[in-house]
Design an enzyme around this catalytic site. Structure first.
Site, short mmCIF file in Angstrom:
data_model
loop_
_atom_site.label_atom_id
_atom_site.label_comp_id
_atom_site.label_asym_id
_atom_site.label_seq_id
_atom_site.Cartn_x
_atom_site.Cartn_y
_atom_site.Cartn_z
N ASP A 296 0.84 -1.20 0.00
CA ASP A 296 0.00 0.00 0.00
C ASP A 296 0.88 1.26 0.00
OD1 ASP A 296 -2.76 1.28 0.49
OD2 ASP A 296 -1.57 2.09 2.13
N VAL A 401 -23.95 4.00 -20.14
CA VAL A 401 -24.18 2.57 -20.29
C VAL A 401 -22.98 1.87 -20.96
CG1 VAL A 401 -25.36 2.85 -22.51
CG2 VAL A 401 -25.86 0.86 -21.10
N LYS A 407 -20.99 4.92 -25.86
CA LYS A 407 -19.84 5.59 -25.25
C LYS A 407 -19.08 6.42 -26.28
CE LYS A 407 -18.92 2.51 -21.30
NZ LYS A 407 -19.00 3.51 -20.22
N HIS A 450 -11.55 3.37 -14.11
CA HIS A 450 -12.52 2.34 -13.72
C HIS A 450 -12.74 2.37 -12.21
CE1 HIS A 450 -13.53 -2.22 -13.39
NE2 HIS A 450 -14.61 -1.47 -13.35
N ASN A 500 -11.01 -6.97 -14.11
CA ASN A 500 -12.03 -7.81 -14.75
C ASN A 500 -11.41 -8.90 -15.63
OD1 ASN A 500 -14.46 -6.94 -13.66
ND2 ASN A 500 -14.54 -5.16 -15.00
N TYR A 660 -7.99 -4.50 -3.04
CA TYR A 660 -8.83 -3.30 -2.99
C TYR A 660 -9.99 -3.32 -3.99
CZ TYR A 660 -5.49 -0.88 0.09
OH TYR A 660 -4.71 -0.50 1.15
#
EC number: 4.2.1.17
Length: 729
Positions: A296, A401, A407, A450, A500, A660
Site C-alpha cells: 500500500d 451505459v 460511449k 474504472h 475484470n 482493494y
C-alpha cells in the site's frame, strides 16, 4: 547534552528534570531496532545520574512515535524463533528499565503514538496529550500482537474491557477518548504541553502526586474478580470470533494471552506475551498483512511520484448520473473538487443527486458532519441536462451505459464541448480504451478510469493507459483519484484491463465446476469459509448482476478467444435466459428479500436447481481442496499473464488491485503472495494436475520458468542479523 543518538537525545531541562527527545532523521519517529538500542544507551546514562529527579519524554516531530518500522518486520520475523524471542526480551528489558527508574516519568504526546510508540507511552507514570493525539495498538491488523508490553500494561492501566477492545480491534483512539478511559491524565493545548508536563512532574517530585502508586498496578496481576474475568474474556472471545474469524489468529491470540497473564506479575506476563508474539510474527498471515501494508505504501508512493508536478483538478464533470455517476459525483464533491453531473434524462439526474444526498445523510446521522457541511457539499454538485459549465472542467469522466457505440458517441460529443487541455476518462469496465479513443481528435487526452461499486466504499480506481494516452493525462487522473481518497493503480489497455480480466477466468472456473456437477452453494461456502473471499462466486455474480456478467463474459471471450471462448452453454447463460439477473430483480442463484433496513437478504430458491440441471452433469461430490484449486488456478494464471504482458507493472500493484478491487482475502496478501506462500513449484504441480480442463489451467511460460527453480515473485527477504549482532548493547 547527556546523550546523543541517531534518533533521540537526552538533555537537562531544569534542576533535576531531564528530557528524552525522540528526533529521528526524516519527518517521523519510528521505534525501530536502532531506536530501541539507543533508548537502552540513554537509560545507561540516566541510571548513573544521582541528581535525577524526574524524566520527561517528548518528540521533536509533529507526531510522538508513529509505530515500529514496519519495513524491518519481514526480515526481523525471518530470524529463528529463539533469536526473535531473545531480541524481544532485550527490547522489553529496555522498557522495563524506563518503567523502573527511581523517579517520576511523564510522556508528552503530540500527534500519533501508535504500536511501539503507545507501548513506550505505557511505560511512563503520567501521560499528557494534545487534542490532535491518537493513541493505540494496531498490531493485530498486521497479523501480530503487541510485543513491547502493550498486552500487559494496557489492561492493568485501563481495565480489561477497554484494553481488550483496543488491542483485539487494532484500534487507535482520540485524546478525549484516551482521557475518558484513563490512558492519559489530561488533554492540553499544544503550546501548553511542555509547561503542563513540567508542572505535573514538579508536583510528583514534591509528593503532591503519588507516582509510585500510579506505577504499582502495572507491576501486579490484573485487578479482576473471577466473575469479572469470566465475563470480560468470554465476551471478548465471542466478539473476536464473530469479527476476525479463524483466518486472522492475532486478535484471538492477544485476548487469550491477556487472559492467561491476568493473574501474573509484570515479568511473568511479559514472558507470556513474548511466547505468543513469536509464532504470530512467523506466520503466513503476518507475512501477508505486513506485505499489504508495505505494498500500500509502495502504490501510494508511485502515485505521489507520478503527480509531483501535476496540479490537482479544480473542477470535474461526470457524464451519466444514476447510481455510479452519483457515487463518483459525491466522492469528488465530498473530497473538495466541485463536479458538474450531466445526463440526458431528468430522472437519472434526480437519482444521481438522491444517491449523493443519501450518502451525505448517512454521514450526518453518524455525527461525522453537520447540516452546514452537508449543504456545502451538495452545493458543489451541479446537475445539468446540457454542457453548461463544461468549459471550466479540468477532467471529465464518462459513466454512461456499457455499450461501445453509446460511449463513443458521448465521448466524441463531449470532446467538442471542453477545452483542448481537458482530460476525458471513461469509466468502462471491459471495453478497450484504445477502441473508444478511435473517435477522438485528441486521444492523448483520454484514458480509462474504472471505479468500483459502491464508489464511496471501494478504495481502488484502475487508471488505464491507452495506446496514445499521454503521461500528463495519466498524471491528471491519478491526481484526481488520489484527491478523492482512492488508491489509483495504473494499468495498460486490454479487454477487461486488469481486475475484470482476472475475475472472469475465476467465474469460468466456477461455471466449469457447475457443468461438472458441483453445487453452487458448496462452492460459495468453501470460497467464503475456507479460502476467505467476502462472497462466494454465485453470490458475487448476483451482486454484480447476471446480465452485466453475461455481457462482460462475451466481451472477454471476444478479447481472449483462445482461453475465454467457451463451447458450451453455462449457468450464467441459463440464468440470463430465464431473466434471473441477481439482486437487481430479486432472483439469481439465490432469491432476495428486503430486510428490516431495506437491504437485499439472500434466501434459498430451489427453482434455480432445475435451470442449472439443464446445463450441468448430475450432481457429484467435490472436495474442498479441488474446489479451491479449480476456482483459483484460472485467476492466478491470468494474473501472472498480466504481469508477463506488462498489463500490470509489479506483483505489489497486482496484489493491491486484487485486495482493494475484488476483496481478495487480505490474510493471503494477494495472488502473488498466495503463490509465493505455496511455492511456485508446488503451485505448478497443482496447475498441471488440472490442465486437462482447458487453456485457463495452463500455467504461463514465465511461471513455469520460475517453478523450475522454485523462485518467488516477491524479492527474497533475508533474515535480520542474529540478535547478538542487532544493536542490543
Amino acid at each position: 547534552m547527556l546523550y546523543k543518538g541517531d534518533t533521540l537525545y537526552l538533555n537537562w531541562l531544569e534542576d533535576g528534570i531531564a528530557e528524552l527527545v525522540f528526533d529521528a532523521p526524516g519527518s517521523v519517529n519510528k521505534l525501530d531496532t536502532a531506536t530501541v538500542a539507543s533508548l537502552g544507551h540513554a537509560l545507561d546514562v540516566l541510571e548513573k545520574q544521582h541528581d535525577l529527579k524526574a524524566l520527561l519524554l517528548r518528540s521533536e516531530k509533529a507526531a510522538f512515535i508513529v509505530g515500529a518500522d514496519i519495513t524491518e518486520f519481514l526480515s526481523l520475523f525471518q530470524v529463528p524463533a529463539e533469536q526473535l524471542s531473545q531480541w524481544l526480551h532485550f527490547a522489553n528489558s529496555v522498557f522495563n528499565r524506563l518503567e523502573d527508574l527511581p523517579v517520576p516519568t511523564l510522556c508528552a504526546i503530540n500527534g500519533y503514538a501508535l504500536g511501539g510508540g503507545c507501548e513506550c507511552v505505557l511505560a511512563t507514570d503520567f501521560r499528557l496529550a494534545t487534542p490532535d493525539a491518537r493513541i493505540g495498538l494496531p498490531e493485530t491488523k498486521l497479523g501480530i500482537m503487541p510485543g513491547f508490553g502493550g498486552s500487559v500494561r494496557l489492561p492493568r492501566l485501563l481495565g480489561a474491557d477497554s484494553a481488550l477492545e483496543i488491542i483485539a480491534a487494532g484500534k487507535d483512539i482520540t485524546a478525549d477518548a484516551a482521557l475518558k478511559v484513563g490512558l492519559v491524565d489530561a488533554v492540553v493545548k499544544p503550546e501548553k504541553l511542555i509547561e503542563g508536563a513540567l508542572r505535573m512532574l514538579r508536583q510528583a517530585i514534591d509528593g503532591e502526586l503519588d507516582w509510585q502508586a500510579r506505577r504499582q498496578p502495572k507491576l501486579e496481576p490484573l485487578r479482576l474478580s473471577k466473575i469479572e474475568a469470566t465475563m470480560s474474556f468470554t465476551i471478548a472471545k465471542g466478539m473476536v470470533m464473530q469479527t476476525a474469524g479463524k483466518h486472522y489468529p492475532a486478535p484471538m491470540t492477544a485476548v487469550k494471552t491477556i487472559e492467561a497473564a491476568a493473574g501474573l506479575g509484570r515479568d511473568e506476563a511479559l514472558a507470556l506475551e513474548n511466547k505468543s508474539f513469536v509464532p504470530l510474527a512467523r506466520s503466513s498471515e503476518a507475512r501477508a498483512l505486513v506485505g499489504i501494508f508495505l505494498n500500500d505504501q509502495y502504490v501510494k508512493g508511485l502515485a505521489k511520484k507520478l503527480t509531483k508536478e501535476t496540479e490537482t483538478p479544480k473542477q470535474a464533470a461526470v457524464l451519466g448520473a444514476g447510481i455510479m455517476g452519483g457515487g463518483i459525483a459525491y466522492q469528488s464533491a465530498w473530497k473538495g473538487v466541485p463536479v458538474i453531473m450531466k445526463d440526458i434524462n431528468e430522472k437519472s439526474l434526480t437519482l444521481g443527486i438522491s444517491e449523493a444526498s443519501k450518502l451525505l445523510n448517512k454521514q450526518l446521522e453518524r455525527g461525522k458532519i453537520d447540516g452546514l457541511k452537508l449543504a456545502g457539499v451538495i452545493a458543489t454538485i451541479h446537475p445539468t441536462l446540457d454542457y453548461a459549465g463544461f468549459e471550466r472542467a479540468d477532467v471529465v469522466v464518462e459513466a454512461v451505459v456499457e455499450n461501445p457505440k453509446v460511449k463513443k458517441a458521448v465521448l466524441a460529443e463531449t470532446e467538442e464541448k471542453v477545452r483542448p487541455d481537458t482530460v476525458i476518462a471513461s469509466n468502462t469496465s471491459t471495453i478497450p480504451i484504445s477502441e473508444l479513443a478511435s473517435v477522438l481528435k485528441r486521444p492523448e487526452n483520454f484514458c480509462g478510469m474504472h471505479f468500483f461499486n459502491p464508489v464511496h466504499r471501494m478504495p481502488l480506481v484502475e487508471v488505464i493507459r491507452g495506446e496514445k494516452t499521454s503521461d500528463a493525462t495519466i498524471a491528471k487522473v491519478v491526481s484526481w483519484a488520489s484527491k478523492m481518497g482512492k488508491t489509483p493503480i495504473v494499468v495498460n489497455d486490454c479487454p477487461g484491463f486488469f481486475v475484470n480480466r482476472v475475475l472472469f477466468p475465476y467465474f469460468a472456473g466456477f461455471s466449469q465446476l457447475l457443468r461438472d456437477g458441483a453445487d453452487f452453494r458448496q462452492i460459495d461456502k468453501v470460497m467464503e469459509k475456507q479460502f476467505g473471499w467476502p462472497m462466494g462466486p454465485a453470490y458475487l455474480l448476483d451482486v454484480v448482476g447476471i446480465d452485466t456478467a453475461h455481457h462482460a463474459q462475451a466481451v472477454m471471450a471476444a478479447g481472449f478467444p483462445q482461453r475465454m471462448q467457451k463451447d458450451y452453454r453455462d449457468a450464467i447463460d441459463a440464468l440470463f435466459d430465464a431473466g434471473r439477473f441477481g439482486q437487481k430483480n430479486g432472483k439469481g442463484f439465490y432469491a432476495y428479500q428486503e430486510d428490516s433496513k431495506g437491504k437485499p437478504r439472500k434466501v434459498p430458491d430451489d427453482a434455480v436447481d432445475s435451470l442449472l440441471a439443464e446445463v450441468s452433469q448430475p450432481k457429484r461430490a467435490f472436495s474442498d481442496e479441488e474446489i479451491v484449486a479449480r476456482m483459483m488456478i484460472p485467476m492466478v494464471n491470468e494474473v501472472v499473464r498480466c504481469l508477463e504482458e506488462g498489463i500490470i507493472a509489479s506483483p505489489a500493484e497486482a496484489d493491491m488491485a486484487l485486495v482493494y478491487g475484488l476483496g481478495f482475502p487480505p490474510f493471503h496478501g494477494g495472488a502473488f503472495r498466495w503463490l509465493d506462500t505455496q511455492g511456485s513449484a508446488k503451485y505448478l504441480d497443482m496447475a498441471q494436475h488440472y490442465q486437462h480442463l482447458g487453456p485457463l489451467y495452463e500455467a504461463p511460460a514465465g511461471l513455469r520458468d520460475k517453478a523450475s527453480h522454485n523462485a518467488p515473485y516477491y524479492p527474497q527477504v533475508e533474515p535480520a542479523q542474529p540478535v547478538g549482532e542487532l544493536q542490543t548493547a
